[in-house]
Design an enzyme around this catalytic site. Structure first.
Site, short mmCIF file in Angstrom:
data_model
loop_
_atom_site.label_atom_id
_atom_site.label_comp_id
_atom_site.label_asym_id
_atom_site.label_seq_id
_atom_site.Cartn_x
_atom_site.Cartn_y
_atom_site.Cartn_z
N GLU A 297 72.51 11.44 34.56
CA GLU A 297 72.84 10.76 33.57
C GLU A 297 72.37 11.86 32.33
OE1 GLU A 297 71.55 6.84 33.68
OE2 GLU A 297 72.72 6.48 35.62
N GLU B 173 74.48 4.49 38.47
CA GLU B 173 73.61 4.87 39.40
C GLU B 173 74.72 5.13 40.69
OE1 GLU B 173 73.12 2.55 37.49
OE2 GLU B 173 71.36 4.30 36.11
N PHE C 290 64.77 6.91 35.97
CA PHE C 290 63.61 6.11 37.10
C PHE C 290 63.81 5.17 38.53
CE2 PHE C 290 61.04 5.45 33.29
CZ PHE C 290 61.94 5.94 32.45
N ASP D 109 62.60 2.60 39.34
CA ASP D 109 63.42 1.83 39.01
C ASP D 109 64.29 0.90 39.27
OD1 ASP D 109 60.04 0.68 38.02
OD2 ASP D 109 61.76 2.54 37.33
N PHE D 110 65.63 2.35 39.42
CA PHE D 110 66.85 1.62 39.49
C PHE D 110 67.87 2.04 40.34
CE2 PHE D 110 66.96 3.98 34.62
CZ PHE D 110 65.83 3.00 33.65
N HIS E 124 60.43 -0.64 34.19
CA HIS E 124 60.44 1.45 34.50
C HIS E 124 58.89 1.93 34.56
CE1 HIS E 124 63.74 0.64 31.59
NE2 HIS E 124 63.65 2.25 31.73
C1 LIG Z 1 70.41 1.22 35.57
C2 LIG Z 1 69.88 2.02 34.65
N1 LIG Z 1 70.23 3.24 34.14
C3 LIG Z 1 69.57 4.09 33.61
C4 LIG Z 1 68.66 3.71 32.62
C5 LIG Z 1 67.97 4.15 30.95
N2 LIG Z 1 68.64 3.84 29.95
C6 LIG Z 1 68.14 3.31 29.08
S1 LIG Z 1 69.02 2.89 27.88
C7 LIG Z 1 70.43 3.37 28.58
C8 LIG Z 1 71.74 3.80 27.66
C9 LIG Z 1 72.18 2.90 27.41
O1 LIG Z 1 73.32 3.00 26.82
P1 LIG Z 1 74.04 1.32 26.33
O2 LIG Z 1 74.47 0.68 26.52
O3 LIG Z 1 75.44 2.47 25.78
O4 LIG Z 1 73.07 0.54 25.37
P2 LIG Z 1 72.60 1.28 23.69
O5 LIG Z 1 71.28 1.93 23.88
O6 LIG Z 1 73.73 2.83 23.54
O7 LIG Z 1 72.16 -0.24 22.47
C10 LIG Z 1 70.12 4.45 29.13
C11 LIG Z 1 70.71 5.17 30.21
C12 LIG Z 1 68.41 2.57 32.97
N3 LIG Z 1 67.13 1.42 31.98
N4 LIG Z 1 68.82 1.49 33.57
#
Ligand SMILES: Cc1ncc(C[n+]2csc(CCOP(=O)(O)OP(=O)(O)O)c2C)c(N)n1
Lengths: 323, 336
Positions: B29, B70, B93, B95-96, B139
């Site tokens: 990602e 993931e 992370f 954690d995921f 996290h």
């Molecule tokens: C399982 C997981 N993968 C990756 C992340 C890291 N991460 C946190 S927010 C995010 C983006 C989320 O995008 P979206 O669902 O479009 O929500 P927005 O931030 O636009 O509100 C990512 C990749 C995470 N927190 N959990």
């Protein structure tokens, strides 16, 4: 017919409260008063406000890492939220959760989730409880365009259809998941179409227009309360801030954010429409703005003044019984 | 020798291996960050900027931004490893891990064995662990113990920039699934790192300090805390062996046992929860294999058995700190 006068003023107050809250926490973050990561909801206010306007404290919602707006719209105590985000005693999660885990359990806001795609399966569970217990409560998950791609989300949508549950999958398509565009990451280009393929109705709405959001959410909530199973709403919207505070947003075109903040500000649009529709006067709206500003300032001051939780709290609330 | 940060060392290891071997790819990602956007296509380089610059050099066929997905990332990495690539998959992370663990422990880790040695899984999962950034309960975890217990996985925990480069090159060349756990606290730390490529073999511990009174074994950043404590105690005449196993699987048991045989005392430190963790594991190995050499009970220094709290004071209390390590050393020294 969409929002009447009182409903509009309430929704506007919610939107304004979210906006001011977010800008204040951004300031406090800049001053070093807020630890950790901060993902702001500014720009997306019409969606949480338009959905939660149809919900009571008995209905459930679940949120994402960008949860402040959902929590405020569901009636969360702003003072407690401020304290929580600052990691203080008296915070909504006793200082143990922070911004990414903001919650107002007593108001049916079952928690923000820092695992993308963590919420939809849980909301299916809340909807299952609603149905099994014979209530007409609904359960709403707020998910981003990014989260719409998780396997957990697909599984949750399918299960909700199979079990015909009162679940609403609200997708806030703000164009980005961190620094990746939804145009790239959502292969189907259309989240609503995907939901429809799972066998549920799916609505698309302009998320910057509180009137449109309100109407779509009304339809969705009525659908669920009538026992017709799950439904999806895809709202398109823009994110005013970076993914997190401090994000340089190099992936966005120069001037993009500024332009969107001018053209797509749900608060500006709401004001203009309401005045045109004679639902509110400028003076009424200004008065709300002023009241909200004072309320947010007081909450922030109280948050700053509060102490951190005592270290003796470290081992509390891990289990429900003596371990 | 040039000084480089932990972040630069890891980036350099990937770039060098990608130049050397065209089957090495990076997938995850925002590993470029900016896919589909109208601004900079290499805007992120991973959330911590560790993969930055790889996209401009190697292009989108080899530096692949994925949706947030993931299970698919890990599955795609494992499947492509079986079919001729050497993927480096980024799990943003640690954690995921829960989201995609099946693809790692039931799939990637088991190919070779289940298929009678005829399949291969030469992949690396780069991930980031550790508390202290006020990231909250989802996290901040270090779940190294969860991957260490899986046969078929190799697990690497670099504690400085020099080790990070050598261990990552080794990991990329390795023919098994390697979980490479970066400590998010260390990205800005630096030390001398050669420009050339070099490898550090798995299963060979690093002795950071040599001493005769107490053996301190640390994992990840706790090793650096142990070194600071050892240096302070040396001034008082307490001399510590500080051992960094560098890989938790394979684990250099011999180095630890030999050290305990001379010191007779063991303090094990990790930043994970105490039950069924690495400190517990290493303690049990020593209790089993070097019991006769012990002059004091083994002392574990770990986090407490709770999720990771958000409030700074609570998180600091949760984490093993230098003062906790020092107290543990004094306790084993004072045992009669
Ligand atoms: C399982 C997981 N993968 C990756 C992340 C890291 N991460 C946190 S927010 C995010 C983006 C989320 O995008 P979206 O669902 O479009 O929500 P927005 O931030 O636009 O509100 C990512 C990749 C995470 N927190 N959990």
């Amino acid at each position: 017919m969409s929002l009447d006068k009182k409903q509009f003023l309430d929704a506007y107050r919610t939107m304004r409260t979210i906006r001011d809250f977010e800008y204040r926490v951004s300031d406090e973050f800049g001053k070093g008063n807020i630890p950790g990561f901060l993902h702001l909801y500014a720009g997306q206010e019409a969606i949480a406000s338009g959905m939660c306007a149809h919900l009571t404290d008995d209905d459930y919602i679940m949120s994402t890492h960008r949860g402040h707006g959902h929590c405020i719209a569901k009636g969360g105590d702003v003072g407690e939220m401020m304290k929580e985000i600052m990691g203080k005693e008296g915070g909504s999660c006793a200082g143990k959760g922070g911004s990414m885990h903001i919650a107002a359990i007593e108001k049916g806001m079952l928690g923000a989730n820092a695992i993308v795609g963590g919420g939809p399966p849980l909301i299916v569970g809340a909807a299952l409880a609603n149905k099994t217990l014979g209530t007409d409560r609904v359960a709403v998950s707020f998910t981003g365009d990014g989260g719409s791609n998780q396997g957990t989300t697909f599984e949750a949508m399918n299960l909700a259809v199979v079990l015909k549950l009162p679940a609403i999958f609200m997708f806030e398509n703000n164009g980005y998941g961190e620094g990746t565009a939804a145009d790239y990451s959502v292969g189907s280009k259309d989240i609503a179409g995907r939901a429809a393929a799972f066998g549920m109705p799916a609505l698309k709405v302009d998320g910057a227009d509180i009137f449109a959001v309100y109407d779509a959410c009304k339809e969705a909530v009525e659908h669920c309360r009538a026992g017709k199973g799950p439904i999806t709403v895809e709202a398109s919207i823009t994110r005013f801030r970076g993914h997190f505070e401090g994000d340089a947003q190099a992936y966005r075109e120069k001037g993009e954010v500024k332009r969107l903040m001018e053209d797509m500000d749900c608060l500006k649009i709401a004001r203009a429409n309401a005045i045109k529709k004679k639902l509110a006067t400028k003076a009424q709206l200004d008065k709300i703005d002023k009241e909200v500003a004072e309320y947010i300032a007081e909450s922030a001051e109280a948050g700053l003044a509060a102490p951190q939780p005592s270290v003796s709290e470290l081992m509390t609330d891990i289990y429900s019984s003596e371990y | 020798m040039p000084i480089k940060t932990y972040r630069q060392a890891i980036n350099e290891a990937m770039a060098m291996e990608m130049r050397r071997d065209s089957t090495v790819i990076v997938i995850g990602e925002d590993v470029a960050g900016g896919a589909g956007c109208s601004g900079d296509r290499d805007a992120y380089g991973g959330v911590m900027g560790v993969t930055k610059g790889l996209f401009p050099e190697f292009g989108e066929a080899r530096v692949i931004d994925t949706p947030i997905t993931e299970s698919a990332i890990m599955g795609a990495a494992a499947g492509s490893a079986q079919a001729g690539l050497r993927p480096i998959a980024e799990l943003m992370f640690m954690d995921f891990l829960g989201v995609c663990f099946d693809q790692i422990y039931n799939q990637a880790a088991k190919f070779r064995y289940m298929f009678g040695g005829k399949a291969e899984c030469p992949m690396v999962v780069r991930t980031m662990a550790g508390a202290g950034l006020r990231g909250g309960a989802q996290h901040s975890q270090n779940l190294t113990q969860m991957v260490t217990m899986v046969p078929g996985l190799k697990v690497v925990c670099p504690t400085n920039a020099y080790d990070a480069k050598g261990l990552l090159i080794q990991a990329i060349r390795d023919n098994d699934c390697v979980i490479f756990v970066e400590d998010k606290f260390l990205y800005e730390t630096s030390c001398e790192v050669p420009d050339e490529d070099y490898t550090i073999p798995f299963g060979e511990a690093n002795f950071l300090r040599e001493g005769s009174d107490v053996t301190i074994v640390g994992i990840s950043n706790t090793v650096n805390k142990a070194v600071a404590v050892a240096d302070r105690l040396a001034a008082e005449g307490i001399s510590c062996d500080v051992i960094d196993p560098r890989t938790t699987s394979p684990l250099d048991e011999d180095a630890i046992i030999e050290s305990v045989e001379t010191t007779g005392r063991l303090v094990v430190v990790d930043e994970m929860t105490p039950r069924c963790g690495l400190a517990a594991d290493i303690s049990s190995i020593v209790a089993e294999k070097a019991f006769g050499a012990l002059r004091a009970p083994i002392k574990k220094v770990t986090a407490v058995h709770s999720p990771i709290p958000f409030a700074p004071d609570l998180e600091d209390a949760w984490m093993p700190q230098e003062a906790d390590i020092e107290a543990a050393v004094r306790e084993v020294m004072g045992y009669k």
